[in-house]
Design a protein around this motif. Sequence first.
Motif, PDB file in Angstrom:
ATOM      1  N   ASP A 190      29.562   8.489  33.429  1.00 16.68           N
ATOM      2  CA  ASP A 190      28.429   9.854  33.858  1.00 16.68           C
ATOM      3  C   ASP A 190      27.644  10.070  35.370  1.00 16.68           C
ATOM      4  O   ASP A 190      26.626  10.945  35.225  1.00 16.68           O
ATOM      5  CB  ASP A 190      26.934   9.102  33.408  1.00 16.68           C
ATOM      6  CG  ASP A 190      27.242   9.454  31.596  1.00 16.68           C
ATOM      7  OD1 ASP A 190      28.871   9.813  31.133  1.00 16.68           O
ATOM      8  OD2 ASP A 190      27.765   7.504  31.335  1.00 16.68           O
ATOM      9  N   ASN A 248      27.534  17.956  37.427  1.00 18.78           N
ATOM     10  CA  ASN A 248      27.163  17.382  36.160  1.00 18.78           C
ATOM     11  C   ASN A 248      27.709  19.008  36.000  1.00 18.78           C
ATOM     12  O   ASN A 248      26.007  19.952  35.878  1.00 18.78           O
ATOM     13  CB  ASN A 248      26.591  16.268  35.981  1.00 18.78           C
ATOM     14  CG  ASN A 248      26.330  16.172  34.398  1.00 18.78           C
ATOM     15  OD1 ASN A 248      26.329  16.989  33.514  1.00 18.78           O
ATOM     16  ND2 ASN A 248      26.176  15.211  34.417  1.00 18.78           N
ATOM     17  N   ILE A 251      24.761  19.622  32.423  1.00 18.95           N
ATOM     18  CA  ILE A 251      23.315  19.191  32.440  1.00 18.95           C
ATOM     19  C   ILE A 251      22.375  20.948  32.403  1.00 18.95           C
ATOM     20  O   ILE A 251      23.079  21.659  34.237  1.00 18.95           O
ATOM     21  CB  ILE A 251      22.569  18.590  32.790  1.00 18.95           C
ATOM     22  CG1 ILE A 251      23.532  17.324  32.090  1.00 18.95           C
ATOM     23  CG2 ILE A 251      21.648  18.026  33.151  1.00 18.95           C
ATOM     24  CD1 ILE A 251      22.841  15.775  32.602  1.00 18.95           C
ATOM     25  N   ALA A 253      19.232  22.413  34.211  1.00 21.15           N
ATOM     26  CA  ALA A 253      18.090  22.392  34.770  1.00 21.15           C
ATOM     27  C   ALA A 253      16.964  22.786  33.512  1.00 21.15           C
ATOM     28  O   ALA A 253      17.371  23.663  33.077  1.00 21.15           O
ATOM     29  CB  ALA A 253      17.535  23.859  35.899  1.00 21.15           C
ATOM     30  N   SER A 255      16.544  21.057  31.294  1.00 21.51           N
ATOM     31  CA  SER A 255      16.951  20.866  29.786  1.00 21.51           C
ATOM     32  C   SER A 255      15.986  19.220  29.839  1.00 21.51           C
ATOM     33  O   SER A 255      15.341  18.523  30.660  1.00 21.51           O
ATOM     34  CB  SER A 255      18.051  21.000  29.423  1.00 21.51           C
ATOM     35  OG  SER A 255      19.184  19.957  29.949  1.00 21.51           O
ATOM     36  N   ASP A 256      16.587  18.831  27.878  1.00 19.13           N
ATOM     37  CA  ASP A 256      15.614  17.909  27.716  1.00 19.13           C
ATOM     38  C   ASP A 256      16.838  16.759  28.312  1.00 19.13           C
ATOM     39  O   ASP A 256      16.422  15.663  29.011  1.00 19.13           O
ATOM     40  CB  ASP A 256      15.949  17.364  26.823  1.00 19.13           C
ATOM     41  CG  ASP A 256      15.290  16.170  26.035  1.00 19.13           C
ATOM     42  OD1 ASP A 256      14.888  15.930  26.426  1.00 19.13           O
ATOM     43  OD2 ASP A 256      16.042  15.155  24.878  1.00 19.13           O
ATOM     44  N   ASP A 257      17.560  16.993  28.316  1.00 24.38           N
ATOM     45  CA  ASP A 257      19.432  16.148  28.936  1.00 24.38           C
ATOM     46  C   ASP A 257      19.017  16.007  30.605  1.00 24.38           C
ATOM     47  O   ASP A 257      19.158  14.914  30.834  1.00 24.38           O
ATOM     48  CB  ASP A 257      20.568  16.476  28.927  1.00 24.38           C
ATOM     49  CG  ASP A 257      21.420  16.716  27.437  1.00 24.38           C
ATOM     50  OD1 ASP A 257      20.190  16.355  26.785  1.00 24.38           O
ATOM     51  OD2 ASP A 257      22.698  16.543  26.953  1.00 24.38           O
ATOM     52  N   ARG A 260      16.306  13.095  31.218  1.00 22.61           N
ATOM     53  CA  ARG A 260      16.674  12.190  30.699  1.00 22.61           C
ATOM     54  C   ARG A 260      17.624  11.377  31.725  1.00 22.61           C
ATOM     55  O   ARG A 260      17.125  10.413  32.159  1.00 22.61           O
ATOM     56  CB  ARG A 260      17.475  12.177  29.099  1.00 22.61           C
ATOM     57  CG  ARG A 260      16.669  12.410  28.070  1.00 22.61           C
ATOM     58  CD  ARG A 260      17.087  12.685  27.049  1.00 22.61           C
ATOM     59  NE  ARG A 260      16.826  12.658  25.985  1.00 22.61           N
ATOM     60  CZ  ARG A 260      15.996  11.887  24.630  1.00 22.61           C
ATOM     61  NH1 ARG A 260      16.963  10.485  24.522  1.00 22.61           N
ATOM     62  NH2 ARG A 260      15.649  12.164  23.907  1.00 22.61           N
ATOM     63  N   SER A 261      18.216  12.402  32.394  1.00 21.74           N
ATOM     64  CA  SER A 261      19.391  11.519  33.541  1.00 21.74           C
ATOM     65  C   SER A 261      18.978  11.885  34.677  1.00 21.74           C
ATOM     66  O   SER A 261      19.599  10.939  35.559  1.00 21.74           O
ATOM     67  CB  SER A 261      21.414  13.074  33.181  1.00 21.74           C
ATOM     68  OG  SER A 261      20.205  14.356  33.306  1.00 21.74           O
ATOM     69  N   ASP A 264      17.651   7.799  34.146  1.00 23.44           N
ATOM     70  CA  ASP A 264      18.458   6.660  33.887  1.00 23.44           C
ATOM     71  C   ASP A 264      19.184   6.639  34.818  1.00 23.44           C
ATOM     72  O   ASP A 264      19.929   5.944  35.383  1.00 23.44           O
ATOM     73  CB  ASP A 264      19.424   6.766  32.593  1.00 23.44           C
ATOM     74  CG  ASP A 264      19.889   8.036  32.475  1.00 23.44           C
ATOM     75  OD1 ASP A 264      20.486   8.557  33.482  1.00 23.44           O
ATOM     76  OD2 ASP A 264      20.992   8.294  31.071  1.00 23.44           O
ATOM     77  N   THR A 266      21.475   8.525  36.513  1.00 25.99           N
ATOM     78  CA  THR A 266      22.646   9.096  36.390  1.00 25.99           C
ATOM     79  C   THR A 266      23.202  10.205  37.230  1.00 25.99           C
ATOM     80  O   THR A 266      24.028  10.715  37.493  1.00 25.99           O
ATOM     81  CB  THR A 266      23.510   9.567  35.312  1.00 25.99           C
ATOM     82  OG1 THR A 266      22.804   9.823  34.200  1.00 25.99           O
ATOM     83  CG2 THR A 266      23.543   8.030  34.513  1.00 25.99           C
TER      84      THR A 266
ATOM     85  N   LYS B 146      25.138  13.357  25.042  1.00 22.38           N
ATOM     86  CA  LYS B 146      25.236  12.718  25.524  1.00 22.38           C
ATOM     87  C   LYS B 146      23.964  11.959  25.324  1.00 22.38           C
ATOM     88  O   LYS B 146      23.866  10.262  24.667  1.00 22.38           O
ATOM     89  CB  LYS B 146      25.217  12.785  26.856  1.00 22.38           C
ATOM     90  CG  LYS B 146      24.916  11.503  28.328  1.00 22.38           C
ATOM     91  CD  LYS B 146      24.330  12.101  29.542  1.00 22.38           C
ATOM     92  CE  LYS B 146      24.816  11.011  30.552  1.00 22.38           C
ATOM     93  NZ  LYS B 146      24.183  11.596  32.154  1.00 22.38           N
ATOM     94  N   TYR B 147      23.012  12.526  24.680  1.00 22.22           N
ATOM     95  CA  TYR B 147      21.434  11.287  24.017  1.00 22.22           C
ATOM     96  C   TYR B 147      21.316  11.909  22.667  1.00 22.22           C
ATOM     97  O   TYR B 147      20.747  11.362  22.002  1.00 22.22           O
ATOM     98  CB  TYR B 147      20.377  12.063  25.317  1.00 22.22           C
ATOM     99  CG  TYR B 147      20.716  11.641  26.657  1.00 22.22           C
ATOM    100  CD1 TYR B 147      20.287  10.194  27.349  1.00 22.22           C
ATOM    101  CD2 TYR B 147      20.887  12.594  27.619  1.00 22.22           C
ATOM    102  CE1 TYR B 147      20.787  10.109  28.920  1.00 22.22           C
ATOM    103  CE2 TYR B 147      21.022  12.149  29.340  1.00 22.22           C
ATOM    104  CZ  TYR B 147      20.947  11.167  29.719  1.00 22.22           C
ATOM    105  OH  TYR B 147      21.363  10.906  30.960  1.00 22.22           O
ATOM    106  N   ASN B 250      19.120  26.622  26.521  1.00 19.18           N
ATOM    107  CA  ASN B 250      19.114  25.901  27.410  1.00 19.18           C
ATOM    108  C   ASN B 250      19.404  24.016  27.208  1.00 19.18           C
ATOM    109  O   ASN B 250      19.668  23.502  27.944  1.00 19.18           O
ATOM    110  CB  ASN B 250      18.014  25.537  28.259  1.00 19.18           C
ATOM    111  CG  ASN B 250      17.529  25.062  28.951  1.00 19.18           C
ATOM    112  OD1 ASN B 250      18.246  25.245  29.916  1.00 19.18           O
ATOM    113  ND2 ASN B 250      16.784  24.508  29.603  1.00 19.18           N
TER     114      ASN B 250
END
Lengths: 441, 308
Positions: A190, A248, A251, A253, A255-257, A260-261, A264, A266, B146-147, B250
């Motif tokens: 990740d 990556n 993902i 910019a 965004s929720d991910d 989160r990343s 955490d 990653t 992923k999440y 998004n």
Amino acid sequence: MRKSSFGLKVLAAGTAAMTVLAMAACGGDDKPAQSADGELSGELSVWGWGNGMKELAEAFEEANPGVTVEYAAQSNASDAAMKLTNAIAAGKGAPDVCMLEDAMVSQFAVQEGIIELDQFGAQDYADDFVAGPWGKLQVNGKAYGMPLDSAPEVLYYNKAVFDKAGVTEAPTTWDEYYEAAKKIRELGEDYYITNNAGFQPFTAQAWQAGGHMWTVDGENLTIDMTKSEGMQRYIDFTQKLIDEDLINVRINAWSDDWNRSLNDGTLASLTIGAWMATNLKSSAPEQSGNWRVAPLPKWTDGGENGSEDGGSSFTITAQAKDTTLAWAFVEFATHGEGAQVLTDEGGQFPSLKSILNSDEFINADDEYFGDQKINQVLVEAANQDITQFQYLPYTQYATTIYPDYTGPAYMGKVRLEDALQDYGEALAEYGEQQGYTVTLK
Amino acid sequence: MAGNLGTQAVASGSAVRVNKHKPDWRGWKFMWPFAVVFVLVFIIPIFYAIYISFFEKRMVGGTVFVGIDNYIRLFGDDQFWASCGRVALFTVVQVPIMLFLSAVMALCIDSMKLHGAKFFRISTFLPYGVPAVVSTMIWGFMYGSKYGLVGSLNDLLGTNIDVLSPDVLLASIGNIVTWEFVGYNMLIFYSSLSTIPHSLYEAASIDGASEWQIVKSIKIPELKGSLAITVIFSIIGSFQLFNEPNILQNMVPGNAITTYYTPNMYAYNLSFSGNQSNYAAAMAIVMAVITMAIAYAVQLNSMKEQMK
């Protein structure tokens, strides 16, 4: 020098639009710029986004007891631009004062949606602001916006993750960045040094590489997405990151991910505007103490490393009812007490030199950044001599369709060079539809 | 018959015509509240859209009359046809699946053999009450590899499933839309089932018909009538697909949802980001014509079926 010849050519072209604009500017109300001294009264509608705006409105009301500020928070920069576009098309509904991303200002100026501010004496303040943001708000040699935050592009990186990967020093060149990317990738499936970040970082990094993807000269546009040496440098480098799976691409910019990343660990770094500091704290609270700031890596040792990413400004719309009051607010917010309010309450990265270079600002340390005096790095980046930025007069459209073309390239379906060439063609076609003379390289 | 009446009216002269006019106007008096709103919010916008589609607004040069140029450009616009193809594929696959599920649910709830039929009726209808924006967000978070929930399942099973990859994205959107609208269509089917008179069932059971025979010979023929309505509604809805892909944009990796993913998204982005509301108006009109043509074809077809 460059600015004046630019202006002359436009005047020589003598379009109806420009003539009307110039007449409105000269022949319009000749009221002297009035300072906020308590004699103002009335209502003022303001659109903006970000932290500290409410406090700013309150501070202005306090300084001018007769004035009521109706602040309407917009969800983000593109939202504000879209709503203003609609209000201009409708001929009503626009606020008196509208916050805009710097890149959007020339577009609205050309459309006559916002008015030039030199009539209020904006040009007198030119030297009080950092050159980068100020330059971006000049259209044909006239100021159309007053800078709020400044956005030198810097490298935010997660030191804990970098250390774990064995990268002890922040990369100073893009070659070092590439080596760091490989080491971070080895940490696990990740882990990535960064993500596919979209339009703004693309413009910032390609510009820094020396690629001037568009040149605006009045009604003549030149679009060169792939041919110049600078663009080739940017494309080769980014393609290498994509090919070796060092970025990556899954993902987006904002965004929720993405949050989160970042949180955490990653996602280990971002090349982004200085304003990211306050966003990082809310996006990645668990990484408190781990993030650091470094200057943007350079393309060559000792080469130019300045670039800009975003930044915003206050503009006065053509629909403003009381331009004197509107200007008083803009002046207060960007050059007066308001600027300090936005810095203190909003955590905004200022473009006003007096705040930027104050000891208090420079020496502030921040627990979130492991007590690093991040403003020292940021201020140094802000004071860089930056080749003057230019934006297309249709940035909003360029931003919107950018992912359509580059998305497949980041997913490995097409080469980035081909994707950008197609993107350039789409922009050229659009420009011609809009009546510009476009040279596509 | 109607033709005969017409010739009679013409033949019998003007006296009849005067009489004919009076009742006409009395009818209009009752009509005007509707007519005013209808003209204001329906007729005028359509004609305005047609009007502006003949112009082009340029940043340099202002608004100019361009005739049918916008339409000519539209017919050569690959992005537009790609988006039309995408919603057509979506319609062909998603609508039958959704309507099949709705019909099965309606039959189950109507079978009288289900415990808690009221609960099922409400709970299958409930997703329709959730705003599309909210349900798309919920599904988007679940889809995250992923999440999201899919990510948790992948961790648990050691798999690497990604429902948001470009190849299956349309199916994932179809799943959201099905979830949203299956209850709505179920209700239409269910209401037509509940209009079947009880005497029919009594007669069937006296004849010794099994439950399956009742479904086959009484209920399914009854459903055919409401099928035409649900198909037309669903086709119109699918061609106007907008909320789900726009919200997911998004969340989906690799920018797989382009600005021209569906015709509505394309028109929206051209109009609001691209400052091309004239071209977008032309697009809206062509889309309306296409949708109407398809809906009309479906209706004709189903009318023929019913005539048989």
